[in-house]
Motif scaffolding. Structure first.
Motif, PDB file in Angstrom:
ATOM      1  N   PHE A 125      18.490 -95.565  57.895  1.00 39.67           N
ATOM      2  CA  PHE A 125      17.424 -95.010  58.926  1.00 39.67           C
ATOM      3  C   PHE A 125      17.079 -93.647  58.661  1.00 39.67           C
ATOM      4  CE2 PHE A 125      21.068 -93.032  60.719  1.00 39.67           C
ATOM      5  CZ  PHE A 125      20.660 -91.998  61.477  1.00 39.67           C
ATOM      6  N   THR A 126      15.882 -92.920  59.092  1.00 36.96           N
ATOM      7  CA  THR A 126      15.393 -91.638  58.667  1.00 36.96           C
ATOM      8  C   THR A 126      15.160 -90.877  60.188  1.00 36.96           C
ATOM      9  OG1 THR A 126      13.018 -92.620  58.717  1.00 36.96           O
ATOM     10  CG2 THR A 126      14.191 -92.727  56.661  1.00 36.96           C
ATOM     11  N   VAL A 127      14.972 -91.520  60.948  1.00 36.47           N
ATOM     12  CA  VAL A 127      14.692 -90.725  62.485  1.00 36.47           C
ATOM     13  C   VAL A 127      15.478 -91.179  63.548  1.00 36.47           C
ATOM     14  CG1 VAL A 127      12.132 -90.280  61.502  1.00 36.47           C
ATOM     15  CG2 VAL A 127      12.727 -92.239  63.233  1.00 36.47           C
ATOM     16  N   PHE A 128      15.730 -89.969  64.569  1.00 35.70           N
ATOM     17  CA  PHE A 128      16.105 -90.372  65.602  1.00 35.70           C
ATOM     18  C   PHE A 128      14.834 -90.427  66.783  1.00 35.70           C
ATOM     19  CE2 PHE A 128      19.884 -88.206  63.951  1.00 35.70           C
ATOM     20  CZ  PHE A 128      20.759 -89.017  64.464  1.00 35.70           C
ATOM     21  N   TYR A 129      15.020 -91.453  67.760  1.00 31.87           N
ATOM     22  CA  TYR A 129      13.888 -91.302  68.660  1.00 31.87           C
ATOM     23  C   TYR A 129      14.120 -91.603  70.080  1.00 31.87           C
ATOM     24  CZ  TYR A 129      15.020 -96.272  68.077  1.00 31.87           C
ATOM     25  OH  TYR A 129      15.508 -97.792  68.003  1.00 31.87           O
ATOM     26  N   ARG A 130      13.437 -91.511  70.952  1.00 33.11           N
ATOM     27  CA  ARG A 130      13.560 -91.652  72.514  1.00 33.11           C
ATOM     28  C   ARG A 130      12.272 -92.184  73.203  1.00 33.11           C
ATOM     29  NH1 ARG A 130      16.097 -87.921  76.164  1.00 33.11           N
ATOM     30  NH2 ARG A 130      14.550 -88.877  77.762  1.00 33.11           N
ATOM     31  N   THR A 179      12.666-104.358  58.707  1.00 35.05           N
ATOM     32  CA  THR A 179      11.660-103.584  58.562  1.00 35.05           C
ATOM     33  C   THR A 179      12.029-102.099  58.245  1.00 35.05           C
ATOM     34  OG1 THR A 179      11.259-102.671  60.724  1.00 35.05           O
ATOM     35  CG2 THR A 179       9.950-104.653  60.007  1.00 35.05           C
ATOM     36  N   GLY A 180      13.347-102.031  58.787  1.00 34.22           N
ATOM     37  CA  GLY A 180      14.106-100.516  58.401  1.00 34.22           C
ATOM     38  C   GLY A 180      13.317 -99.564  59.453  1.00 34.22           C
ATOM     39  N   LYS A 181      12.659 -99.886  60.322  1.00 28.74           N
ATOM     40  CA  LYS A 181      11.957 -98.990  61.210  1.00 28.74           C
ATOM     41  C   LYS A 181      12.326 -99.112  62.691  1.00 28.74           C
ATOM     42  CE  LYS A 181       7.797 -98.625  58.432  1.00 28.74           C
ATOM     43  NZ  LYS A 181       6.350 -99.140  58.630  1.00 28.74           N
ATOM     44  N   PRO A 182      12.207 -98.121  63.667  1.00 29.43           N
ATOM     45  CA  PRO A 182      12.474 -98.744  65.106  1.00 29.43           C
ATOM     46  C   PRO A 182      11.794 -99.869  65.679  1.00 29.43           C
ATOM     47  CG  PRO A 182      12.236 -96.024  64.702  1.00 29.43           C
ATOM     48  CD  PRO A 182      11.694 -96.952  63.356  1.00 29.43           C
ATOM     49  N   PRO A 183      12.220-100.367  66.498  1.00 23.09           N
ATOM     50  CA  PRO A 183      11.696-101.526  67.030  1.00 23.09           C
ATOM     51  C   PRO A 183      10.498-100.978  67.878  1.00 23.09           C
ATOM     52  CG  PRO A 183      13.641-100.950  68.701  1.00 23.09           C
ATOM     53  CD  PRO A 183      13.730-100.260  67.149  1.00 23.09           C
TER      54      PRO A 183
END
Length: 279
Positions: A125-130, A179-183
Motif C-alpha cells: 500500500f502507499t497511503v493512509f486514508y480516512r 487493484t492495490g488501492k483503497p476500496p
C-alpha cells in the motif's frame, strides 16, 4: 497491584481468638449495577462456598470470571463446620467496592498472538486514508485544515488500555487485493482524506499493538498505534502496549528499497485501524 483485570486481593480485620477454628469462607461477589447504562446487565454472581479453608487475606482469581474495567462489590462471612454438618457463621463483613483494571501486557500478548495467527499474507500500500461524513468538513476548515485528535471510543475489547484514554487521528490502510488501492466505498462516509504512508510511518515512528476484536461477523479488527518517538502518545503507550518491530511483524511494515525509498505492506485478512497520536 492487588487488583488486576481479572483478580482482586482484599483484606478484612478479624478477631484472632476464633481464627484457628474457621473451616470455610462465604464470599459474596456482585457486579455493581450501572443505572445509567442501557446494556443488558449480567446476572449477579451468587454467594459461593469456598470448599477449602484458606486464611485471609485471600485471592479470588478467574473463578467468577471477572471482567476488566467493571465495578464490583464483595463481602465475606466466616463459618465453622460442626460435627453434625451444620455451620456456625459470623455476620457479614462490611461491603467493599472495587473496579477491575485494564488488560495487562500479558493479556495483550495473548490477543497479539491470536491476531498474528489469522493476519494472512502482506499486501503493498502507499497511503493512509480516512473517510468521514460531510458535517466534519466545517470543523476541519475552522482549524485551518488541521484534523484534530479525538479520544478512542469504547469499541473493541472491553479491557483495552487505550479505550477512552488515548487521543489520536484514526486512519485505514487496507487495499483491495486486485487493484492495490483503497476500496471505493466506505461505511464512514463519502469524503476521503489521504496522506502518503511515509509521512506517518517512518524511522521516527514507534508502533504498538492496541487491540484485536471481532464484531460478531467474519471480519476481524486489529488496532495499531503509530506514535512519533518521544511524543505524548509514545509516552502513554510505553509499558502499556506491546511494541512491534516496524519491519518485521504480521500487520503493518515498511522496508527500505535499494533506491532509499520505503516500501509499505499491510495484512490482508484483518481490518487495520491505525491511530496516529500526533496530528
Amino acid at each position: 497491584s492487588d487488583i488486576t483485570c481479572d483478580s482482586f486481593k482484599i483484606s478484612w480485620d478479624m478477631q484472632s481468638g476464633g481464627r484457628d477454628q474457621i473451616t470455610h469462607y462465604f464470599i459474596d461477589l456482585n457486579k455493581k449495577e450501572d443505572r445509567s447504562s442501557h446494556k443488558v446487565k449480567h446476572m449477579d454472581v451468587p454467594t459461593k462456598l469456598v470448599a477449602k479453608a484458606v486464611p485471609l487475606p485471600m485471592t479470588v482469581r478467574g473463578h467468577w470470571f471477572l471482567s476488566p474495567r467493571t465495578q464490583y462489590t464483595v463481602s465475606v462471612q466466616t463459618a465453622v463446620k460442626q460435627p453434625d454438618g451444620e455451620y456456625v457463621v459470623s455476620s457479614w463483613s462490611e461491603i467493599t467496592e472495587f473496579c477491575t483494571a485494564d488488560y495487562s501486557t500479558v493479556q495483550l500478548m495473548q490477543l497479539l498472538q491470536k491476531a498474528e495467527a489469522i493476519a494472512g499474507r502482506m499486501l503493498p500500500f502507499t497511503v493512509f486514508y480516512r473517510n468521514q461524513q460531510e458535517y466534519f468538513q466545517p470543523n476541519r476548515d475552522a482549524q485551518r485544515c488541521q484534523m484534530l485528535p479525538s479520544v478512542k471510543d469504547n469499541s473493541g475489547s472491553h479491557g483495552s488500555p487505550i479505550s477512552n484514554k488515548l487521543e489520536g487521528i484514526f486512519f485505514s490502510c487496507n487495499t483491495e487485493f486486485n487493484t492495490g488501492k483503497p476500496p471505493q466505498d466506505s461505511p464512514y462516509g463519502p469524503y476521503r482524506f489521504q496522506v502518503q504512508a511515509d509521512i506517518l510511518f517512518n524511522h521516527n515512528t514507534n508502533m504498538y499493538f492496541g487491540d484485536f476484536y471481532c464484531m460478531y461477523t467474519s471480519y476481524h479488527y486489529v488496532i495499531l498505534v503509530l506514535a512519533p518517538n518521544g511524543s505524548k502518545g509514545d509516552t502513554f503507550c510505553k509499558g502499556r502496549l506491546p511494541v512491534l518491530d516496524r519491519s518485521n511483524n504480521g500487520f503493518l511494515t515498511f522496508t527500505k528499497e535499494d533506491s532509499g525509498a520505503l516500501s509499505f505492506h499491510h495484512a490482508q485478512d484483518v481490518i487495520l485501524e491505525v491511530i496516529y497520536t500526533e496530528p
